[in-house]
Enzyme design. Structure first.
Site, PDB file in Angstrom:
ATOM      1  N   ASP A  84       0.633  -1.353  -0.020  1.00  0.00           N
ATOM      2  CA  ASP A  84      -0.067  -0.027  -0.015  1.00  0.00           C
ATOM      3  C   ASP A  84       0.981   1.102  -0.144  1.00  0.00           C
ATOM      4  O   ASP A  84       1.921   1.103   0.250  1.00  0.00           O
ATOM      5  CB  ASP A  84      -0.749   0.100   1.327  1.00  0.00           C
ATOM      6  N   TYR A  96       7.218 -10.247   6.790  1.00  0.00           N
ATOM      7  CA  TYR A  96       6.842  -8.673   6.926  1.00  0.00           C
ATOM      8  C   TYR A  96       7.410  -8.135   8.129  1.00  0.00           C
ATOM      9  O   TYR A  96       7.431  -9.031   9.256  1.00  0.00           O
ATOM     10  CB  TYR A  96       5.472  -8.247   6.857  1.00  0.00           C
TER      11      TYR A  96
END
Lengths: 247, 247
Positions: free
Chosen positions: B52, B110
């Protein structure tokens, strides 16, 4: 009159260093302007370490004398409300009027961060020095070279040429080396550092790690005080003043 | 035709995310423009994860098909010579034509970084999320909350509402939590992540650490799939795609 000590974190990327300069912004000037805004006074602040252009700090310490009635611990809040995001006051407290952030400093902790990947890093590129010879570095040699600097030495050979300091003897208590992925972080804790000393020691250790300087010749630099025998002055943006220690 | 796989690091601060958008710059577009410059071809690249706006990557992986004669390992050099400093190609290599960076990804790692100091950080502020409730955090609770997410679960309650994915079962292999000074870094390794899943899990763990969510009720969110029972979606800038794993 009260004497207020503040601990400051700053991103030095866009500043000409700690000290007020004729040309370009400085951390000291930004904080003094902020103090003017919140107290109305023209205040001169004293920093523990005069960090160079591009150098960062997580624990710069400074003090200033003020007539303001702002509670000591609220100075941090008040200053942060007017400072830009590059500079953050982490703590503020009242100290005796005799306290002087530079003269009373017992020791300082600096870090220098290296990135040894093949290409420069995108993330954190303003906080790490990318060495192009990363794959040739020998970490054993690097650690052995670092060990030579621990202790009390005449660091004249590791001072920027042109400095006028007379006593060039300093003590480094400890050098801690951390590795994480392609990053190497070196922490230097000492009772004081000459001009560019951390950056020249780091350059020397790096050169030793790739065999460009013979580790065994490091003691000779202490004896001769010859700046030309030491390594390069690595760039400022890898350097960070982590903490200033007082009694 | 050859299929080239690249590993990409980027600072997502000034981008609208990985994927090409109508408004605003994207990482994908920047790389495609760079490919056009060095090959003359209009190349569509496939990214493993559609990060994003504001999200960073140290190990995004992508692939593209080209007629260019540039040696596979030289694509990194060629692309870096035309890309701006926000985007760095860390590696390039030829892979079988059948390789697809998204479909073939076996798992992803992540990281999410939190800063729990009283005031926002100056240094690294684009890479860490400052929590205002830092001093109320209980690290034992945080670790216990994190443990609930390890394993295979229906993560429907931890997906941005409005997502149209049907199969919301995912496996998190491991959550590693590192603490250093006022920074907390959480690493999530899983076979796949739903939209905003890492950010909602992190928000939930953070809320659990301050008692705003009862740790024992986390399993209920797996059962009900109720997004409203989970914590906030923490902001994008603390998130980084560290690595994409393949067979």
């Amino acid at each position: 009159m009260r004497n207020i000590r503040i601990i400051i974190e700053y991103d030095g990327t866009n500043y000409n260093g700690w000290q007020i300069q004729k040309n370009g912004p400085s951390i000291q000037e930004e904080i003094q302007k902020a103090l003017k805004k919140i107290t109305g006074e023209d205040i001169n602040i004293i920093g523990a370490g005069r960090t160079d252009a591009g150098v960062h700090a997580r624990g710069q310490t400074a003090n200033f004398v003020t007539k303001s009635k702002i509670p000591a611990d609220k100075f941090a809040w008040a200053l942060n409300s007017v400072l830009n995001e590059d500079i953050v006051i982490k703590e503020s407290e009242e100290v005796p009027l005799s306290f002087h952030s530079r003269y009373d400093a017992k020791s300082k902790l600096y870090s220098y961060t290296i990135y040894r990947g093949l290409f420069p890093p995108a993330i954190m590129r303003h906080y790490v020095y990318h060495v192009r010879f990363g794959k040739h570095m020998d970490m054993d040699k690097l650690r052995k070279a670092a060990d030579y600097f621990i202790g009390t030495h005449d660091f004249k050979g590791f001072m920027a040429s042109g400095s006028k300091v007379k006593n060039t003897v300093r003590t480094i208590y400890n050098i801690k080396i951390e590795e994480e992925l392609e990053y190497i972080k070196m922490f230097y804790h000492g009772n004081g550092f000459l001009y560019n000393m951390v950056r020249i020691i780091t350059g020397t250790i790096l050169y030793a790690s790739i065999g460009k300087i013979d580790i065994n010749q490091i003691p000779d630099i202490f004896i001769t005080g010859d700046r030309d025998m030491a390594g390069i002055t690595v760039p400022p943006h890898g350097l960070c003043l982590e903490k200033v220690y007082y009694d």
